[in-house]
Design a protein around this motif. Sequence first.
Motif, PDB file in Angstrom:
ATOM      1  N   MET A   1     101.372  31.697  64.872  1.00 33.73           N
ATOM      2  CA  MET A   1     101.230  32.367  65.619  1.00 33.73           C
ATOM      3  C   MET A   1     102.614  32.310  66.470  1.00 33.73           C
ATOM      4  N   PRO A   2     103.173  31.066  66.783  1.00 38.22           N
ATOM      5  CA  PRO A   2     104.353  30.686  67.579  1.00 38.22           C
ATOM      6  C   PRO A   2     105.472  31.330  66.545  1.00 38.22           C
ATOM      7  N   GLN A   3     105.519  31.244  65.636  1.00 37.87           N
ATOM      8  CA  GLN A   3     106.586  31.689  64.644  1.00 37.87           C
ATOM      9  C   GLN A   3     106.489  33.150  64.672  1.00 37.87           C
ATOM     10  N   PHE A   4     105.474  33.912  64.823  1.00 35.72           N
ATOM     11  CA  PHE A   4     105.540  35.277  64.798  1.00 35.72           C
ATOM     12  C   PHE A   4     106.101  35.594  66.075  1.00 35.72           C
ATOM     13  N   LEU A   5     105.632  35.165  67.116  1.00 39.03           N
ATOM     14  CA  LEU A   5     106.295  35.665  68.403  1.00 39.03           C
ATOM     15  C   LEU A   5     107.851  35.447  68.440  1.00 39.03           C
ATOM     16  N   SER A   6     108.271  34.099  67.788  1.00 43.68           N
ATOM     17  CA  SER A   6     109.451  33.815  67.987  1.00 43.68           C
ATOM     18  C   SER A   6     110.431  34.829  67.200  1.00 43.68           C
ATOM     19  N   ALA A   7     109.983  35.304  66.038  1.00 44.75           N
ATOM     20  CA  ALA A   7     110.455  36.152  64.779  1.00 44.75           C
ATOM     21  C   ALA A   7     110.446  37.721  65.669  1.00 44.75           C
ATOM     22  N   THR A   8     109.165  38.100  66.172  1.00 45.99           N
ATOM     23  CA  THR A   8     109.473  39.265  66.896  1.00 45.99           C
ATOM     24  C   THR A   8     110.358  39.241  68.176  1.00 45.99           C
ATOM     25  N   PHE A   9     110.551  38.317  68.956  1.00 49.78           N
ATOM     26  CA  PHE A   9     111.520  38.435  69.970  1.00 49.78           C
ATOM     27  C   PHE A   9     112.765  38.193  69.405  1.00 49.78           C
ATOM     28  N   GLU A  10     113.163  37.575  68.547  1.00 45.62           N
ATOM     29  CA  GLU A  10     114.361  37.794  67.828  1.00 45.62           C
ATOM     30  C   GLU A  10     114.823  39.090  67.367  1.00 45.62           C
ATOM     31  N   ASN A  11     113.842  39.949  66.716  1.00 46.97           N
ATOM     32  CA  ASN A  11     114.052  41.089  66.217  1.00 46.97           C
ATOM     33  C   ASN A  11     114.321  42.220  67.580  1.00 46.97           C
ATOM     34  N   TRP A  12     113.432  42.163  68.543  1.00 43.69           N
ATOM     35  CA  TRP A  12     113.825  42.780  69.963  1.00 43.69           C
ATOM     36  C   TRP A  12     114.692  42.401  70.354  1.00 43.69           C
ATOM     37  N   GLN A  13     115.388  41.342  70.547  1.00 41.93           N
ATOM     38  CA  GLN A  13     116.781  40.958  71.071  1.00 41.93           C
ATOM     39  C   GLN A  13     117.807  41.450  70.402  1.00 41.93           C
ATOM     40  N   SER A  14     117.587  41.367  68.855  1.00 39.28           N
ATOM     41  CA  SER A  14     118.731  42.144  68.297  1.00 39.28           C
ATOM     42  C   SER A  14     118.898  43.688  68.318  1.00 39.28           C
ATOM     43  N   GLU A  15     117.798  44.238  68.308  1.00 40.20           N
ATOM     44  CA  GLU A  15     117.630  45.758  68.589  1.00 40.20           C
ATOM     45  C   GLU A  15     118.152  46.244  70.045  1.00 40.20           C
ATOM     46  N   PHE A  16     117.675  45.262  70.915  1.00 38.81           N
ATOM     47  CA  PHE A  16     118.220  45.863  72.370  1.00 38.81           C
ATOM     48  C   PHE A  16     119.676  45.273  72.484  1.00 38.81           C
ATOM     49  N   LEU A  17     120.303  44.528  71.899  1.00 36.50           N
ATOM     50  CA  LEU A  17     121.618  44.271  72.013  1.00 36.50           C
ATOM     51  C   LEU A  17     122.540  45.091  71.288  1.00 36.50           C
ATOM     52  N   GLN A  18     121.891  45.764  70.196  1.00 33.87           N
ATOM     53  CA  GLN A  18     122.533  46.718  69.316  1.00 33.87           C
ATOM     54  C   GLN A  18     122.552  48.099  70.049  1.00 33.87           C
ATOM     55  N   LEU A  19     121.532  48.134  70.741  1.00 34.72           N
ATOM     56  CA  LEU A  19     121.342  49.679  71.459  1.00 34.72           C
ATOM     57  C   LEU A  19     122.440  49.629  72.664  1.00 34.72           C
ATOM     58  N   VAL A  20     122.282  48.329  73.428  1.00 41.05           N
ATOM     59  CA  VAL A  20     123.394  48.359  74.499  1.00 41.05           C
ATOM     60  C   VAL A  20     124.948  48.270  74.034  1.00 41.05           C
ATOM     61  N   TRP A  21     125.071  47.849  72.966  1.00 44.66           N
ATOM     62  CA  TRP A  21     126.618  47.911  72.378  1.00 44.66           C
ATOM     63  C   TRP A  21     126.898  49.337  72.153  1.00 44.66           C
ATOM     64  N   GLN A  22     126.074  50.102  71.316  1.00 45.98           N
ATOM     65  CA  GLN A  22     126.291  51.300  70.947  1.00 45.98           C
ATOM     66  C   GLN A  22     126.331  52.362  72.301  1.00 45.98           C
ATOM     67  N   ALA A  23     125.543  52.009  73.431  1.00 50.40           N
ATOM     68  CA  ALA A  23     125.597  52.938  74.521  1.00 50.40           C
ATOM     69  C   ALA A  23     126.751  52.681  75.208  1.00 50.40           C
ATOM     70  N   MET A  24     127.116  51.525  75.493  1.00 47.74           N
ATOM     71  CA  MET A  24     128.592  51.109  76.170  1.00 47.74           C
ATOM     72  C   MET A  24     129.634  51.749  75.273  1.00 47.74           C
ATOM     73  N   GLY A  25     129.714  51.670  73.969  1.00 45.40           N
ATOM     74  CA  GLY A  25     130.731  52.389  73.236  1.00 45.40           C
ATOM     75  C   GLY A  25     130.775  53.789  73.348  1.00 45.40           C
ATOM     76  N   LEU A  26     129.533  54.395  73.206  1.00 49.78           N
ATOM     77  CA  LEU A  26     129.584  55.971  73.440  1.00 49.78           C
ATOM     78  C   LEU A  26     130.177  56.448  74.843  1.00 49.78           C
ATOM     79  N   ALA A  27     129.762  55.393  75.854  1.00 52.79           N
ATOM     80  CA  ALA A  27     130.274  55.954  77.259  1.00 52.79           C
ATOM     81  C   ALA A  27     131.687  55.616  77.195  1.00 52.79           C
ATOM     82  N   MET A  28     131.954  54.626  76.781  1.00 52.98           N
ATOM     83  CA  MET A  28     133.585  54.278  76.739  1.00 52.98           C
ATOM     84  C   MET A  28     134.278  55.682  75.931  1.00 52.98           C
TER      85      MET A  28
END
Length: 85
Positions: A1-28
Amino acid sequence: MPQFLSATFENWQSEFLQLVWQAMGLAMLFYWGSSQSREGDDRLEAKVDALLRERGIDVEAIDAAIVDDVSGRSKDRDPVAESTR
């Protein structure tokens, strides 16, 4: 279970950072604009000026009034009323 939560958090973090990067680039990119959009603005302004001249409205008087308003020189002039006299 902890491994599942860790993998889920890493995936969420990666998607969130990608979305923020794209939004900042588009705004610029949106802020900078493109050379084509600037050309379109000039073309639109020329069309509006042509329509105003067609109706007998002095475009230069309106431009001067806008410059005066921006610089704070004159606030009680009506350039459209003046140009139709």
